[in-house]
Motif scaffolding. Structure first.
Motif, mmCIF file in Angstrom:
data_model
loop_
_atom_site.group_PDB
_atom_site.id
_atom_site.type_symbol
_atom_site.label_atom_id
_atom_site.label_comp_id
_atom_site.label_asym_id
_atom_site.label_seq_id
_atom_site.Cartn_x
_atom_site.Cartn_y
_atom_site.Cartn_z
ATOM 1 N N PRO A 246 -2.260 -2.590 -8.814
ATOM 2 C CA PRO A 246 -1.014 -2.607 -9.602
ATOM 3 C C PRO A 246 -0.579 -1.204 -10.047
ATOM 4 O O PRO A 246 0.601 -0.853 -9.974
ATOM 5 C CB PRO A 246 -1.344 -3.480 -10.807
ATOM 6 N N GLY A 247 -1.522 -0.389 -10.474
ATOM 7 C CA GLY A 247 -1.185 0.971 -10.892
ATOM 8 C C GLY A 247 -0.775 1.846 -9.725
ATOM 9 O O GLY A 247 0.140 2.660 -9.836
ATOM 10 N N LEU A 248 -1.437 1.678 -8.575
ATOM 11 C CA LEU A 248 -1.052 2.446 -7.391
ATOM 12 C C LEU A 248 0.340 2.048 -6.921
ATOM 13 O O LEU A 248 1.111 2.884 -6.440
ATOM 14 C CB LEU A 248 -2.078 2.234 -6.272
ATOM 15 N N LEU A 249 0.668 0.777 -7.070
ATOM 16 C CA LEU A 249 2.007 0.309 -6.713
ATOM 17 C C LEU A 249 3.066 0.927 -7.629
ATOM 18 O O LEU A 249 4.159 1.265 -7.179
ATOM 19 C CB LEU A 249 2.045 -1.215 -6.779
ATOM 20 N N LEU A 250 2.730 1.093 -8.907
ATOM 21 C CA LEU A 250 3.663 1.726 -9.841
ATOM 22 C C LEU A 250 3.864 3.213 -9.535
ATOM 23 O O LEU A 250 4.957 3.739 -9.683
ATOM 24 C CB LEU A 250 3.160 1.586 -11.275
ATOM 25 N N LEU A 251 2.801 3.898 -9.119
ATOM 26 C CA LEU A 251 2.885 5.336 -8.876
ATOM 27 C C LEU A 251 3.330 5.693 -7.459
ATOM 28 O O LEU A 251 3.674 6.849 -7.197
ATOM 29 C CB LEU A 251 1.516 5.980 -9.140
ATOM 30 N N SER A 252 3.335 4.748 -6.559
ATOM 31 C CA SER A 252 3.608 5.047 -5.154
ATOM 32 C C SER A 252 4.977 5.679 -4.868
ATOM 33 O O SER A 252 5.068 6.500 -3.956
ATOM 34 C CB SER A 252 3.424 3.803 -4.301
ATOM 35 N N PRO A 253 6.045 5.368 -5.589
ATOM 36 C CA PRO A 253 7.312 6.044 -5.269
ATOM 37 C C PRO A 253 7.300 7.552 -5.550
ATOM 38 O O PRO A 253 8.132 8.288 -5.033
ATOM 39 C CB PRO A 253 8.339 5.361 -6.174
ATOM 40 N N PHE A 254 6.350 8.016 -6.333
ATOM 41 C CA PHE A 254 6.322 9.416 -6.720
ATOM 42 C C PHE A 254 5.285 10.234 -5.961
ATOM 43 O O PHE A 254 5.068 11.401 -6.272
ATOM 44 C CB PHE A 254 6.027 9.530 -8.230
ATOM 45 N N VAL A 255 4.641 9.632 -4.967
ATOM 46 C CA VAL A 255 3.536 10.290 -4.266
ATOM 47 C C VAL A 255 3.931 10.564 -2.825
ATOM 48 O O VAL A 255 4.523 9.722 -2.160
ATOM 49 C CB VAL A 255 2.276 9.396 -4.310
ATOM 50 N N ASN A 256 3.577 11.742 -2.335
ATOM 51 C CA ASN A 256 3.805 12.119 -0.950
ATOM 52 C C ASN A 256 2.458 12.496 -0.348
ATOM 53 O O ASN A 256 1.914 13.551 -0.635
ATOM 54 C CB ASN A 256 4.784 13.286 -0.886
#
Length: 70
Positions: free
Chosen positions: A50-60
């Protein structure tokens, strides 16, 4: 009141802090990890999904561009 604050701290750690640490760890070790370490990585991604899903738009996580020397 203290119980609510404690729940808020644990939720913030579970949804933001620990997934950010997992992402940094994955970025550093993805291409050089052993098989046991890769199993640990898969578990961490499953556990903090769940936390990785929340942060995924900001990660490259794309690889760096190669430098071609002539």
């Amino acid at each position: 009141m203290i119980i609510a604050l404690l729940y808020l701290m644990f939720a913030g750690a579970y949804l933001l802090l620990l997934p950010a640490a997992v992402l940094l760890y994955l970025k550093q070790r993805w291409y050089v990890a052993s098989s046991i370490e890769r199993l640990l990585m898969y578990f961490l991604v499953f556990f903090f999904f769940p936390g990785l899903l929340l942060l995924s738009p900001f990660v490259n996580l794309r690889p760096q561009r190669r430098k071609i020397e002539v």
